[in-house]
Design an enzyme around this catalytic site. Sequence first.
Site, PDB file in Angstrom:
ATOM      1  N   ARG A   1       0.841  -1.190   0.000  1.00  0.00           N
ATOM      2  CA  ARG A   1       0.000   0.000   0.000  1.00  0.00           C
ATOM      3  C   ARG A   1       0.880   1.245   0.000  1.00  0.00           C
ATOM      4  NH1 ARG A   1      -1.908  -3.550   4.006  1.00  0.00           N
ATOM      5  NH2 ARG A   1      -4.002  -4.397   3.622  1.00  0.00           N
TER       6      ARG A   1
ATOM      7  N   LYS B   1      -1.941  -2.932   8.231  1.00  0.00           N
ATOM      8  CA  LYS B   1      -3.063  -2.522   9.072  1.00  0.00           C
ATOM      9  C   LYS B   1      -2.969  -3.210  10.427  1.00  0.00           C
ATOM     10  CE  LYS B   1      -6.249  -1.433   5.314  1.00  0.00           C
ATOM     11  NZ  LYS B   1      -7.564  -1.719   4.685  1.00  0.00           N
TER      12      LYS B   1
ATOM     13  N   HIS C   1      -3.020   2.893  -5.634  1.00  0.00           N
ATOM     14  CA  HIS C   1      -3.607   1.607  -5.269  1.00  0.00           C
ATOM     15  C   HIS C   1      -3.779   0.701  -6.479  1.00  0.00           C
ATOM     16  CE1 HIS C   1      -5.055  -0.441  -1.715  1.00  0.00           C
ATOM     17  NE2 HIS C   1      -6.049  -0.952  -2.408  1.00  0.00           N
TER      18      HIS C   1
ATOM     19  N   ARG D   1      -1.191  -1.976  -6.684  1.00  0.00           N
ATOM     20  CA  ARG D   1      -1.476  -3.130  -5.809  1.00  0.00           C
ATOM     21  C   ARG D   1      -2.429  -4.096  -6.510  1.00  0.00           C
ATOM     22  NH1 ARG D   1      -1.179  -4.508  -0.346  1.00  0.00           N
ATOM     23  NH2 ARG D   1      -3.051  -5.321   0.660  1.00  0.00           N
TER      24      ARG D   1
ATOM     25  N   HIS E   1      -3.405  -9.357   3.604  1.00  0.00           N
ATOM     26  CA  HIS E   1      -4.837  -9.445   3.877  1.00  0.00           C
ATOM     27  C   HIS E   1      -5.079 -10.385   5.060  1.00  0.00           C
ATOM     28  CE1 HIS E   1      -5.934  -8.327  -0.546  1.00  0.00           C
ATOM     29  NE2 HIS E   1      -5.750  -7.263   0.218  1.00  0.00           N
TER      30      HIS E   1
ATOM     31  N   TYR F   1      -9.580 -10.726  -6.626  1.00  0.00           N
ATOM     32  CA  TYR F   1      -8.669 -10.794  -7.770  1.00  0.00           C
ATOM     33  C   TYR F   1      -8.911 -12.057  -8.592  1.00  0.00           C
ATOM     34  CZ  TYR F   1      -6.445  -7.014  -5.245  1.00  0.00           C
ATOM     35  OH  TYR F   1      -6.216  -5.831  -4.588  1.00  0.00           O
TER      36      TYR F   1
END
Length: 288
Positions: A143, A167, A231, A234, A257, A266
Amino acid sequence: MQLTLEHLSFYLNQCENKRLSWHTLKAYRIDLKQFYSFMMNKDMTKREISYYIHYLNHHFKPKTVKRKLASLHAFFEDMVFYEILQENPMDKMRYKIQEEKTLPRIIQYHQLQDLFHRLDQDQHFFIKRDKAVIELLISTGIRVSELCAIKNEDIYLEEKYLIIYGKNAKERVIFLGQEVYLALKEYEQAFHDRISEQEYFFINNQYHRLTDQSVRHIINRYTDDFHITPHMFRHTFATMLLEQDVDISYIQKILGHSSITTTSIYAYASIQRQKEIMMNKNPRQLIK
């Protein structure tokens, strides 16, 4: 019990006292006034609220519906707290919002070729920094916020890996391919003294920490005739891995993730591209 404007005013004043953001307050006002208009002269029963949810599902996109219901739930919780309502009428209500599948936007191959060609042609002072940034985005899928947060202590160039804190400060190791390694090495050598003066690895044109907005400016410098966001690198990275038959569980770990459900978009995008190819570029269409 019927909803009144006094109830709304009281709640919105409470929200302002909590110093919520301007955007959040604006959303609350819009959502609650819409609910008030729908519920005018009606009791706030579960049945009437179900009708309202049905109305939202037929007039708004799922993302908007979720926001409006979250606003409404927060409002009811506050009304219960101040004993204006005995219970939250949305508690134990069963309703389903069908999530729409939005395909991630990726960068086309010819656009990537053009981007790297322009990088090779440009000779301005910060070109090595720009190459390192763009190489890192497309080669690792990190990111833009993660890129800007890389500290000098997080990057191990000689060992060809770096540590990313995603995150919730979740740590993951990202290994570097040869192209991105060389780009980072050249940048580090060119700006070694400036980099060593501060905490973060990437610097802006004023030799301070690089920001998300700075990265957007860097990308825009080389893509003036087509629109690319940070983004999208990514999305492109993940999609290209899938097209090379990389297991989706590995892609999940690389992207950081927490759930494979997030990564599965995806796979869906890859299937849709295969469908488009078979429908519009099928070799049978060339046979007349």
